[in-house]
Design a protein around this motif. Structure first.
Motif, PDB file in Angstrom:
ATOM      1  N   GLY A 134       3.942   1.358  -5.070  1.00 52.80           N
ATOM      2  CA  GLY A 134       3.728   0.214  -5.951  1.00 52.80           C
ATOM      3  C   GLY A 134       4.325   0.486  -7.325  1.00 52.80           C
ATOM      4  O   GLY A 134       4.813   1.576  -7.582  1.00 52.80           O
ATOM      5  N   PHE A 136       4.043  -3.671  -6.521  1.00 51.94           N
ATOM      6  CA  PHE A 136       4.848  -4.649  -5.797  1.00 51.94           C
ATOM      7  C   PHE A 136       5.039  -5.943  -6.572  1.00 51.94           C
ATOM      8  O   PHE A 136       6.000  -6.673  -6.352  1.00 51.94           O
ATOM      9  CB  PHE A 136       4.210  -4.922  -4.429  1.00 51.94           C
ATOM     10  CG  PHE A 136       4.389  -3.759  -3.495  1.00 51.94           C
ATOM     11  CD1 PHE A 136       5.547  -3.625  -2.748  1.00 51.94           C
ATOM     12  CD2 PHE A 136       3.444  -2.755  -3.424  1.00 51.94           C
ATOM     13  CE1 PHE A 136       5.751  -2.530  -1.926  1.00 51.94           C
ATOM     14  CE2 PHE A 136       3.627  -1.658  -2.600  1.00 51.94           C
ATOM     15  CZ  PHE A 136       4.785  -1.547  -1.853  1.00 51.94           C
ATOM     16  N   TYR A 137       4.125  -6.220  -7.474  1.00 54.22           N
ATOM     17  CA  TYR A 137       4.190  -7.430  -8.290  1.00 54.22           C
ATOM     18  C   TYR A 137       3.749  -7.070  -9.704  1.00 54.22           C
ATOM     19  O   TYR A 137       3.072  -6.055  -9.909  1.00 54.22           O
ATOM     20  CB  TYR A 137       3.264  -8.522  -7.716  1.00 54.22           C
ATOM     21  CG  TYR A 137       3.506  -8.782  -6.254  1.00 54.22           C
ATOM     22  CD1 TYR A 137       4.522  -9.639  -5.837  1.00 54.22           C
ATOM     23  CD2 TYR A 137       2.737  -8.138  -5.290  1.00 54.22           C
ATOM     24  CE1 TYR A 137       4.765  -9.856  -4.485  1.00 54.22           C
ATOM     25  CE2 TYR A 137       2.972  -8.348  -3.931  1.00 54.22           C
ATOM     26  CZ  TYR A 137       3.988  -9.206  -3.536  1.00 54.22           C
ATOM     27  OH  TYR A 137       4.234  -9.414  -2.210  1.00 54.22           O
ATOM     28  N   LEU A 150       8.984  -4.237  -0.607  1.00 56.18           N
ATOM     29  CA  LEU A 150       8.201  -4.361   0.622  1.00 56.18           C
ATOM     30  C   LEU A 150       8.845  -3.579   1.765  1.00 56.18           C
ATOM     31  O   LEU A 150       8.170  -3.066   2.648  1.00 56.18           O
ATOM     32  CB  LEU A 150       8.054  -5.839   1.008  1.00 56.18           C
ATOM     33  CG  LEU A 150       7.149  -6.675   0.087  1.00 56.18           C
ATOM     34  CD1 LEU A 150       7.183  -8.136   0.502  1.00 56.18           C
ATOM     35  CD2 LEU A 150       5.721  -6.150   0.083  1.00 56.18           C
ATOM     36  N   ALA A 166      -0.629  -0.033  -0.482  1.00 55.88           N
ATOM     37  CA  ALA A 166       0.190  -0.851  -1.379  1.00 55.88           C
ATOM     38  C   ALA A 166      -0.655  -1.217  -2.588  1.00 55.88           C
ATOM     39  O   ALA A 166      -1.816  -1.601  -2.447  1.00 55.88           O
ATOM     40  CB  ALA A 166       0.657  -2.110  -0.670  1.00 55.88           C
ATOM     41  N   ILE A 170      -1.349  -7.232  -6.517  1.00 59.87           N
ATOM     42  CA  ILE A 170      -1.588  -7.910  -5.237  1.00 59.87           C
ATOM     43  C   ILE A 170      -2.752  -8.892  -5.380  1.00 59.87           C
ATOM     44  O   ILE A 170      -3.801  -8.568  -5.927  1.00 59.87           O
ATOM     45  CB  ILE A 170      -1.859  -6.883  -4.119  1.00 59.87           C
ATOM     46  CG1 ILE A 170      -0.634  -5.974  -3.946  1.00 59.87           C
ATOM     47  CG2 ILE A 170      -2.180  -7.595  -2.807  1.00 59.87           C
ATOM     48  CD1 ILE A 170      -0.832  -4.812  -3.007  1.00 59.87           C
ATOM     49  N   ASN A 174      -0.296 -13.210  -2.285  1.00 58.38           N
ATOM     50  CA  ASN A 174       0.800 -12.369  -1.760  1.00 58.38           C
ATOM     51  C   ASN A 174       0.327 -11.249  -0.831  1.00 58.38           C
ATOM     52  O   ASN A 174       1.148 -10.540  -0.257  1.00 58.38           O
ATOM     53  CB  ASN A 174       1.641 -11.793  -2.909  1.00 58.38           C
ATOM     54  CG  ASN A 174       0.807 -10.971  -3.889  1.00 58.38           C
ATOM     55  OD1 ASN A 174      -0.117 -10.263  -3.508  1.00 58.38           O
ATOM     56  ND2 ASN A 174       1.155 -11.058  -5.179  1.00 58.38           N
ATOM     57  N   GLU A 177       1.842 -11.062   2.839  1.00 54.28           N
ATOM     58  CA  GLU A 177       3.193 -10.529   3.058  1.00 54.28           C
ATOM     59  C   GLU A 177       3.219  -9.011   2.900  1.00 54.28           C
ATOM     60  O   GLU A 177       4.006  -8.320   3.545  1.00 54.28           O
ATOM     61  CB  GLU A 177       4.217 -11.208   2.147  1.00 54.28           C
ATOM     62  CG  GLU A 177       4.060 -10.966   0.660  1.00 54.28           C
ATOM     63  CD  GLU A 177       5.112 -11.740  -0.151  1.00 54.28           C
ATOM     64  OE1 GLU A 177       5.792 -12.617   0.417  1.00 54.28           O
ATOM     65  OE2 GLU A 177       5.237 -11.445  -1.359  1.00 54.28           O
ATOM     66  N   VAL A 178       2.331  -8.476   2.057  1.00 57.04           N
ATOM     67  CA  VAL A 178       2.257  -7.017   1.892  1.00 57.04           C
ATOM     68  C   VAL A 178       1.705  -6.387   3.172  1.00 57.04           C
ATOM     69  O   VAL A 178       2.213  -5.380   3.661  1.00 57.04           O
ATOM     70  CB  VAL A 178       1.378  -6.639   0.682  1.00 57.04           C
ATOM     71  CG1 VAL A 178       1.297  -5.137   0.533  1.00 57.04           C
ATOM     72  CG2 VAL A 178       1.932  -7.265  -0.596  1.00 57.04           C
ATOM     73  N   ALA A 183       1.689  -2.337   5.115  1.00 55.35           N
ATOM     74  CA  ALA A 183       0.666  -1.580   4.378  1.00 55.35           C
ATOM     75  C   ALA A 183      -0.561  -1.368   5.260  1.00 55.35           C
ATOM     76  O   ALA A 183      -1.029  -2.298   5.917  1.00 55.35           O
ATOM     77  CB  ALA A 183       0.263  -2.331   3.111  1.00 55.35           C
ATOM     78  N   ILE A 186      -4.562  -2.314   1.334  1.00 53.41           N
ATOM     79  CA  ILE A 186      -4.155  -3.176   0.235  1.00 53.41           C
ATOM     80  C   ILE A 186      -5.059  -2.846  -0.944  1.00 53.41           C
ATOM     81  O   ILE A 186      -6.266  -3.128  -0.904  1.00 53.41           O
ATOM     82  CB  ILE A 186      -4.330  -4.665   0.612  1.00 53.41           C
ATOM     83  CG1 ILE A 186      -3.610  -4.984   1.921  1.00 53.41           C
ATOM     84  CG2 ILE A 186      -3.904  -5.562  -0.532  1.00 53.41           C
ATOM     85  CD1 ILE A 186      -2.140  -5.175   1.833  1.00 53.41           C
TER      86      ILE A 186
END
Length: 213
Positions: A134, A136-137, A150, A166, A170, A174, A177-178, A183, A186
């Motif tokens: 990470g 990721f966002y 990803l 991940a 998050i 989203n 999709e992770v 993953a 999460i």
């Protein structure tokens, strides 16, 4: 790419600060009772060891009584005395081998690996129980120096057995999709604690998002 058959689980991280411990314990109980949460990471970087111990003694049993693993962020020497399940270490924290020597083989140790499969492979070879990729966002919980793809999760899931977490920005929007990318866990903080309907609703929304993958 083949469809992943594994199911991602939630990994909850405390908010960066807990100004009202009584209020937080009620939110934590509600969050953990809302559905399946695999782990709770106590991440309170600004607290002294003394204050961190006091807070941990209150919140760790709430999670452990519900079968949720409790990990300390960084402060490896505190883990044993507080009877926690393990520790999460960053690249600038105590080295993995040193942490393992201190905590023994039973402790769960996870390692931050940003977006680097090389760092993750090193961690796996040195006995990490999971690796974390990470962010990721974009996230407001901490300053983001490394953004992750990803695809990193997908490649890891297809080639390495050690679980991957991940983390970073998050949300229920989203998380699906992770999870679909590969993953195993999460990691979330703000998406739960800052949810307008409370932590319980935050957990339910995330679980709904990842159950569709």
């Amino acid at each position: 790419m083949t469809q992943n058959t594994h199911k991602a689980r939630l990994y909850l991280i405390t908010p960066p600060a807990i100004p009202d411990l009584d209020a937080f314990t009620r939110e934590l109980e509600a969050a953990l009772d809302a559905g399946d949460v695999a782990a709770l990471q106590i991440r309170l970087k600004d607290l002294s060891d003394y204050d961190l111990i006091a807070v941990t003694k209150v919140i760790a049993p709430i999670a452990q009584d519900r079968g949720v693993a409790v990990l300390m962020n960084d402060r490896v020497p505190l883990v044993k005395s507080l009877k926690l399940d393990g520790v999460h270490i960053g690249q600038s924290d105590m080295p993995l081998k040193e942490a393992r020597a201190l905590l023994g083989k039973e402790a769960m140790i996870g390692v931050t690996c940003h977006n680097s499969r090389d760092l993750a492979m090193d961690a796996a070879e040195n006995g990490a129980d999971y690796v974390a990729f990470g962010a990721f966002y974009p996230t407001t919980t901490k300053e983001v120096e490394h953004m992750a793809d990803l695809e990193t999760l997908s490649i890891w899931q297809e080639s390495i057995e050690i679980p991957c977490v991940a983390i970073g920005g998050i949300t229920a929007e989203n998380a699906g999709e992770v999870a679909a990318a590969g993953a195993d866990f999460i990691a979330v903080s703000g998406a739960v604690w800052n949810h307008p309907q409370g932590a319980s609703a935050g957990v339910k929304a995330l679980l709904a998002a990842i159950s569709t993958t």
